[in-house]
Design a protein around this motif. Sequence first.
Motif, short mmCIF file in Angstrom:
data_model
loop_
_atom_site.label_atom_id
_atom_site.label_comp_id
_atom_site.label_asym_id
_atom_site.label_seq_id
_atom_site.Cartn_x
_atom_site.Cartn_y
_atom_site.Cartn_z
N GLY A 147 -19.88 -9.32 34.45
CA GLY A 147 -18.39 -9.76 34.94
C GLY A 147 -17.94 -10.97 34.17
O GLY A 147 -17.40 -11.65 34.68
N LEU A 148 -18.00 -11.10 32.90
CA LEU A 148 -17.74 -12.21 31.95
C LEU A 148 -16.60 -11.75 31.07
O LEU A 148 -16.56 -10.72 30.67
N ASP A 149 -16.04 -12.87 30.62
CA ASP A 149 -14.90 -12.74 29.71
C ASP A 149 -14.96 -13.65 28.79
O ASP A 149 -15.69 -14.86 28.79
N GLU A 150 -14.15 -13.72 27.52
CA GLU A 150 -14.22 -14.90 26.46
C GLU A 150 -13.69 -16.16 27.37
O GLU A 150 -14.35 -17.32 26.81
N ALA A 151 -13.00 -16.11 28.13
CA ALA A 151 -12.34 -17.52 28.60
C ALA A 151 -13.57 -18.14 29.46
O ALA A 151 -13.77 -19.11 29.40
N ALA A 152 -14.25 -17.14 30.15
CA ALA A 152 -15.44 -17.70 31.08
C ALA A 152 -16.48 -18.37 29.89
O ALA A 152 -17.28 -19.51 30.13
N LEU A 153 -16.90 -17.54 28.95
CA LEU A 153 -17.86 -18.10 27.93
C LEU A 153 -17.42 -19.33 27.19
O LEU A 153 -18.14 -20.26 26.89
N ARG A 154 -16.18 -19.62 26.90
CA ARG A 154 -15.56 -20.74 26.20
C ARG A 154 -15.90 -21.87 27.02
O ARG A 154 -16.39 -22.80 26.48
N LYS A 155 -15.62 -21.77 28.30
CA LYS A 155 -15.92 -22.92 29.11
C LYS A 155 -17.24 -23.36 29.07
O LYS A 155 -17.61 -24.58 29.36
N ALA A 156 -18.01 -22.31 29.36
CA ALA A 156 -19.57 -22.53 29.50
C ALA A 156 -20.00 -22.95 28.15
O ALA A 156 -20.92 -24.09 28.23
N THR A 210 -28.72 -22.38 27.55
CA THR A 210 -28.36 -21.77 28.92
C THR A 210 -26.99 -21.98 29.19
O THR A 210 -26.72 -23.19 29.37
N LEU A 211 -26.22 -20.85 29.51
CA LEU A 211 -24.76 -21.03 29.87
C LEU A 211 -24.77 -20.75 31.36
O LEU A 211 -25.41 -19.84 31.81
N SER A 212 -23.91 -21.54 32.06
CA SER A 212 -23.54 -21.30 33.36
C SER A 212 -22.16 -20.95 33.53
O SER A 212 -21.33 -21.84 34.06
N PRO A 213 -21.80 -19.81 33.38
CA PRO A 213 -20.23 -19.28 33.43
C PRO A 213 -19.87 -19.42 34.86
O PRO A 213 -20.55 -18.94 35.68
N ALA A 254 -20.28 -6.35 24.15
CA ALA A 254 -19.28 -6.01 25.33
C ALA A 254 -19.89 -5.38 26.30
O ALA A 254 -19.72 -6.04 27.48
N ASP A 255 -21.05 -4.68 26.09
CA ASP A 255 -21.81 -4.13 27.26
C ASP A 255 -22.33 -5.18 28.34
O ASP A 255 -22.37 -5.31 29.42
N ALA A 256 -22.87 -6.51 27.27
CA ALA A 256 -23.70 -7.54 27.94
C ALA A 256 -22.60 -8.34 28.87
O ALA A 256 -23.02 -8.74 29.95
N ALA A 304 -28.80 -16.21 23.40
CA ALA A 304 -29.01 -14.99 22.75
C ALA A 304 -29.28 -13.56 23.56
O ALA A 304 -29.18 -12.53 22.96
N ASP A 305 -29.22 -13.77 24.84
CA ASP A 305 -29.16 -12.55 25.54
C ASP A 305 -27.75 -11.64 25.49
O ASP A 305 -27.63 -10.58 25.98
N LEU A 306 -26.91 -12.60 25.16
CA LEU A 306 -25.35 -11.80 24.97
C LEU A 306 -25.15 -11.37 23.73
O LEU A 306 -24.20 -10.47 23.50
N GLY A 307 -25.97 -11.68 22.77
CA GLY A 307 -25.68 -11.20 21.19
C GLY A 307 -26.42 -11.93 20.37
O GLY A 307 -26.89 -13.32 20.71
#
Length: 819
Positions: free
Chosen positions: A527-536, A568-571, A520-522, A580-583
Amino acid sequence: MAHGTPPVVDERVPLAQSPESPLYTPFIPPTQSPTEMTLRALLLGSVLGIVFAASSVYLAIKVGLTVSASIPVAVLSIAIFRAMGKSNILENTIVQTTGSAGESLAFGVAAALPALLLLGYDISLTHAFLTAALGGVLGVLMMIPLRQGLIVQEHGKLPYPEGTASADVLIAGQEGGTNARTVIIGFLVGGIYKFAYSGMKLFREVLSTPLKGLKSATLSTEVSPELLGVGYIIGPRVAAITFAGGVLSYLILIPAISFFGSGLDKPLLVHTGTLIRDMSPDQIRNAYVLYIGAGAVATGGLISLIRSLPTIIGAFKRGVESLKASRAHGGVPQMLRTDQDLPITVVLVGSALLVLAIWLAPPLQVNFMSALLIIVFGFFFVTVSARITGEIGSSSNPISGMVVATLLVTCLVYLLMGWTSSEDRFMALTTAAIVGIAASNGGTTAQDLKTAFIVGGTPKRQQIALFVGVLTSAMFIGLVLVTLNRGATVTIPEPHPGVTVTEMTQETRTQYTFPWAVSADALASRGLDEAALRKAAWAQGYDLASNGGAMELRSWRQVSAQDVGAVTLSPTGGSQVKVADLGGVTQGPERTFKEGFVRGADTPVPAGKYLVDDAGSIQYVVDPGIGGRISTYEGQALTRYAAPKAQLFSLIIDGILTQRLPWDLVLLGVFIALMLELCGVSSLPFAVGVYLPISSSAPLFVGGMVRYFVDRVRGGESDFSPGTLLSSGYIAGGSIAGVLIAFLEIVTDGAGSRAINLPALLGHEGVIGGFLNTVGESELAHPVWSNIWGLLFFAGITLFLLRSALKGQSAAPSTPHGK
């Protein structure tokens, strides 16, 4: 080929003896026997036929149109053989004949077979090959006994405009004139341009903007080289009428449905239960306007057929009379080389074998009655098609109307017999597809035989070359169709608890899961949320699911947890970040789903392919690339091919055999078509415009307007003019690039296309990456600047076409020559 000017009656390029001569002597007299049907001619013709067949398949599923390949094939043949040291007109004629067979097969296959996807079936390579091959062979067989009557005895009366134009190009090439360079330049420009936006995503494929003040109204256009070329070839009138249909659909019907339906509290005609006020313009089009368009297209096709009835009846009578007359003295040996056809025994034995092959081939699933219907309808419509193309050219040949007529009669017979199952719908479509292919190929064969008659080719060698062209093209047409569909097919979560499929297959799909301990801290620090991660994640080929806060990445590709962590994600709104940098990512359990199909009249979900879990409940939809119903997912636009003719055929089959068509909407389309006919406007191209996305008809309109300006300046265009040849190159180059990109998507399971997606690779942080993400095919694209950027590129190839058409020299001497 479609044209915007009237067909020739008695005039043609005077390089051979006047066709009005009672004893016509061809360019190569029958007393001479130069090299003709060589192995290299058959090989080159087959290769060119496959190339142009692939481009025709692409066009047919995209906009329901194809253009003739005869002229560009003839021009390329002359240039290639001349580069090899020598060029013989009869050898070039064999190349042109062999190569043109592919385009005529492609229209029937690509127009009809995608309807299988809409009826809840897959497209089988074996089924596609047999349909194309048997239909093509039927078309050639039926033309053998008709040649003497239609081509020889009617010479001077039936102009066969495309066949005559091809002969002119071949004769001009023999005497030193050709312009293959224009076709090749167009091919390269179209292919590179297509790869730039469809592969590398340097600019957007569809430029779109909503119209303020008119709810749900949108204007959009594809920046497509192939559609621009088609618009130039079909001419300003047909292009403008087609675009007018798109204007009715997107600027009148969709806003009207949105306005009047915004207050409704219950859905109409849709399985998902979506209210009209919650629908996007594309959803309104798919749910309502397509039925209106189907009614208009069917009516336009039938009106075209009815208008042709006097010609059809006369053509059939004269064709049979010509057949009888030509066989009355069949015992007399044919002494002249230019009079030698394949013997009538080939036709009789071949037709009998075709009936058995169609009946007994398991992939076709056709019973004996349907096999006989195919032969009867095939002979009738091949005769009609050959006569009509002789009188008014291939562009006015109502092949779609013939297929619709075959489908209507076949379905009515099935309904009377009580054959209304999903298997019977499959058989009805196969029956109509083979007849349509035979009719289309019959008209093309007649044009090719006319070309050979003018230049002095040997008929039986042309007929053998046609069989070769049919069989070689048929082997690849189905592959191209399957490749385009599979390359754009997506598997999307769509759970339907308790809903089971109507037919389970033995195929299974394995899903690989990767639990993802997202910090959650990452997320907060970026400034990311689950919706942005899902799209990326979806943009990288992964589906992100969460349950009670626990996240899991899912893939249909077999990869390791280490590979997933390195992605690599591009949110949107954030900087690039590795998974891996997010968890931490770990290997989860594999899940197995079974493939099944939903078919039939009363189903709780749309017909199609689905994946079900161990309990038998639907969890995923396998949405096809051709005719797919999901156009966007997780903010990503999906590649979709409208396949307007296939949509129409599936609606006819379902409407008659299930008796549950929404007739209110269909009849609106019927009366729109009738209103246009009363106004003196051809309803068929207008109806196709209603059916197509306006983004597809807009580039047709642009190409038509370029042709209008060129015609005004140059006083008309010919089939071998520089503008037409460059447009043919645009069409072939853009279409082949589209096929290759789809093939890359399949063989790399999506990794190849992601590897050349520059906006995604570069990200939006650097100067170049930020610029490409602002103007290219990206979720971050600016709505105004990306439109302007794309329009600049489209304007570039449009101006290049205009300049080439105005400044180039024709491939043949210029004389008054109608088309």
